[in-house]
Write a protein that holds these residues in place. Structure first.
Motif, short mmCIF file in Angstrom:
data_model
loop_
_atom_site.label_atom_id
_atom_site.label_comp_id
_atom_site.label_asym_id
_atom_site.label_seq_id
_atom_site.Cartn_x
_atom_site.Cartn_y
_atom_site.Cartn_z
N ALA A 65 0.86 -1.18 0.00
CA ALA A 65 0.00 0.00 0.00
C ALA A 65 0.89 1.23 0.00
O ALA A 65 1.93 1.25 0.68
CB ALA A 65 -0.89 0.00 1.24
N VAL A 66 0.53 2.24 -0.76
CA VAL A 66 1.31 3.47 -0.83
C VAL A 66 0.55 4.57 -0.10
O VAL A 66 -0.58 4.91 -0.49
CB VAL A 66 1.60 3.89 -2.28
N ILE A 67 1.15 5.09 0.95
CA ILE A 67 0.50 6.10 1.79
C ILE A 67 1.33 7.37 1.71
O ILE A 67 2.38 7.50 2.34
CB ILE A 67 0.37 5.60 3.23
N GLY A 68 0.87 8.31 0.88
CA GLY A 68 1.57 9.57 0.71
C GLY A 68 0.91 10.68 1.49
O GLY A 68 -0.32 10.68 1.70
N GLU A 69 1.71 11.65 1.90
CA GLU A 69 1.18 12.78 2.66
C GLU A 69 0.05 13.49 1.90
O GLU A 69 -0.99 13.82 2.48
CB GLU A 69 2.28 13.78 2.98
N GLU A 70 0.26 13.72 0.62
CA GLU A 70 -0.74 14.47 -0.14
C GLU A 70 -1.99 13.63 -0.40
O GLU A 70 -3.10 14.15 -0.46
CB GLU A 70 -0.15 14.98 -1.45
N ARG A 71 -1.84 12.32 -0.53
CA ARG A 71 -3.00 11.46 -0.65
C ARG A 71 -3.85 11.52 0.61
O ARG A 71 -5.08 11.62 0.56
CB ARG A 71 -2.56 10.02 -0.93
N VAL A 72 -3.18 11.47 1.77
CA VAL A 72 -3.91 11.51 3.04
C VAL A 72 -4.56 12.88 3.24
O VAL A 72 -5.65 12.99 3.81
CB VAL A 72 -2.97 11.17 4.21
N ALA A 73 -3.92 13.95 2.75
CA ALA A 73 -4.53 15.27 2.84
C ALA A 73 -5.86 15.32 2.08
O ALA A 73 -6.82 15.97 2.51
CB ALA A 73 -3.57 16.32 2.30
N ARG A 74 -5.92 14.60 0.96
CA ARG A 74 -7.15 14.56 0.17
C ARG A 74 -8.17 13.58 0.77
O ARG A 74 -9.38 13.81 0.69
CB ARG A 74 -6.85 14.15 -1.27
N PRO A 77 -8.30 11.51 4.30
CA PRO A 77 -7.73 11.10 5.59
C PRO A 77 -7.92 9.62 5.91
O PRO A 77 -7.10 9.03 6.62
CB PRO A 77 -8.48 11.99 6.59
N ALA A 78 -8.96 9.00 5.37
CA ALA A 78 -9.19 7.58 5.65
C ALA A 78 -8.10 6.69 5.07
O ALA A 78 -7.94 5.54 5.49
CB ALA A 78 -10.55 7.15 5.11
N ALA A 79 -7.34 7.21 4.11
CA ALA A 79 -6.26 6.42 3.51
C ALA A 79 -5.22 6.02 4.55
O ALA A 79 -4.53 4.99 4.40
CB ALA A 79 -5.61 7.20 2.37
N LEU A 80 -5.10 6.81 5.61
CA LEU A 80 -4.11 6.50 6.64
C LEU A 80 -4.45 5.20 7.38
O LEU A 80 -3.57 4.55 7.95
CB LEU A 80 -4.00 7.66 7.63
N ALA A 129 -2.30 -3.04 6.41
CA ALA A 129 -1.50 -3.61 5.33
C ALA A 129 -0.40 -4.53 5.85
O ALA A 129 0.24 -4.24 6.87
CB ALA A 129 -0.88 -2.50 4.49
N GLU A 130 -0.16 -5.61 5.15
CA GLU A 130 1.01 -6.44 5.43
C GLU A 130 2.29 -5.67 5.12
O GLU A 130 3.29 -5.79 5.82
CB GLU A 130 0.95 -7.71 4.58
N LEU A 131 2.26 -4.88 4.06
CA LEU A 131 3.41 -4.08 3.65
C LEU A 131 2.90 -2.73 3.16
O LEU A 131 1.95 -2.67 2.39
CB LEU A 131 4.20 -4.78 2.54
N ALA A 132 3.53 -1.66 3.65
CA ALA A 132 3.13 -0.31 3.23
C ALA A 132 4.38 0.53 3.02
O ALA A 132 5.40 0.33 3.69
CB ALA A 132 2.23 0.33 4.29
N VAL A 133 4.29 1.47 2.10
CA VAL A 133 5.35 2.44 1.86
C VAL A 133 4.78 3.83 2.15
O VAL A 133 3.78 4.23 1.55
CB VAL A 133 5.90 2.38 0.43
N ILE A 134 5.41 4.53 3.08
CA ILE A 134 4.98 5.88 3.47
C ILE A 134 5.87 6.88 2.75
O ILE A 134 7.09 6.76 2.78
CB ILE A 134 5.07 6.07 4.99
N VAL A 135 5.25 7.90 2.14
CA VAL A 135 5.99 8.84 1.31
C VAL A 135 5.71 10.27 1.76
O VAL A 135 4.54 10.68 1.89
CB VAL A 135 5.59 8.70 -0.17
N ASP A 136 6.76 11.02 2.00
CA ASP A 136 6.66 12.48 2.11
C ASP A 136 7.40 13.04 0.91
O ASP A 136 8.64 13.06 0.89
CB ASP A 136 7.28 12.98 3.41
#
Length: 281
Positions: free
Chosen positions: A67-76, A78-81, A87-94
């Motif tokens: 799962a890709v969790i980006g700051e700007e995605r979460v800004a649009r 919030p439930a994406a967080l 997730a078994e595996l997630a990548v967090i992006v700023d």
């Protein structure tokens, strides 16, 4: 845990994104390319959006199961967080940490990427696109400074154990006007306290021994998941709220990190005066 090839590809994806989407826009942003989110000091630029989109595509190719969790995605959305805990595996992006600095033309910003497996950070990357160098950590394998055309250098936090004469990073801008003076007064014994407005470089300075402690008043995982692993692998220590260890799943609380446990405990007593001792020290 992703294999070494995938993690190396991730580093190269970050470098490529910075080269194509961020640096060509640095000091070239038009007024219309900068917008606000939650408030006047919470900025987003077209470079943030383009970089996150590009990195998300690269991550989907390199780690298709993540799962890709980006700051700007979460800004649009919030439930994406919520995906981080599931997730078994997630990548967090700023995509740009220190956007206000970037928008002002200050060369003090970075890209942050963390890989989280079942709620635990296993890989952290703090990338400086201006210098094209990066601090990277893999769980259990230390923290390292690497860069284009240079070898890897293992990092170790400093050995300061007392507040007296130490160097600290405290986000004064995030505090209300009525809190700034009291907080600064508590750190009077420190030799220097400053606010870089950039978690990426806060953590880099702590991991390289150039700073002794840092404080954060928010726990956004894109700001802290990678840096916390880096500092841990470099020999540092941290606490949330004065009585809990850090986890990328935490959403609220104040965090203290330091080069040594003894200094961290002292900083925590100063910053959390109502908590006389740390439960896990």
């Amino acid at each position: 845990m992703p294999d070494e090839r995938a993690l190396d590809d991730l580093v190269e994806a970050v470098r490529g994104t910075a080269r194509r989407e961020i640096m060509p826009r640095f000091r070239r942003l038009s007024p219309g390319a900068i917008a606000t989110k939650s408030g006047p000091h919470d900025l987003v630029t077209e470079a943030d959006l383009a970089a996150e989109a590009a990195l998300s595509r690269d991550i989907a190719r390199i780690l298709p199961q993540a799962a890709v969790i980006g700051e700007e995605r979460v800004a649009r959305d919030p439930a994406a967080l919520d995906e981080l805990a599931e997730a078994e595996l997630a990548v967090i992006v700023d995509p740009i940490d220190g956007t206000a600095n970037f928008a002002a033309g200050l060369a003090l910003f970075g890209l942050i990427v963390a890989v989280v497996a079942r709620g635990e950070t296993v890989f952290g990357l703090l990338y400086d696109p201006v210098m094209d160098d990066w601090v990277v950590a893999r769980r259990g394998a230390g923290a390292w400074l690497e860069g284009a055309g240079r070898g890897a250098s293992r990092l170790s936090t400093g050995g300061t154990s007392r507040m007296q004469g130490s160097t600290g990073l405290v986000p004064l801008n995030a505090l209300g006007p009525e809190r700034r003076a009291p907080v600064m007064a508590r750190f009077e014994a420190a030799g220097q306290v400053q606010d870089l407005r950039c978690s990426c470089h806060d953590y880099r300075l702590l991991a390289t021994g150039e700073a002794d402690f840092m404080v954060s008043v928010a726990l956004n995982p894109w700001d802290h998941a990678a840096g916390q692993l880096v500092v841990q692998e470099a020999g540092g220590w941290s606490t949330v709220g004065g009585d809990r260890p850090y986890s990328p799943l935490l959403r609220q609380g104040c965090m203290v990190a330091a080069c040594t446990q003894r200094l961290g405990a002292e900083v925590s007593r100063v910053y959390f005066p109502d908590r006389p001792r740390l439960a896990h020290v």
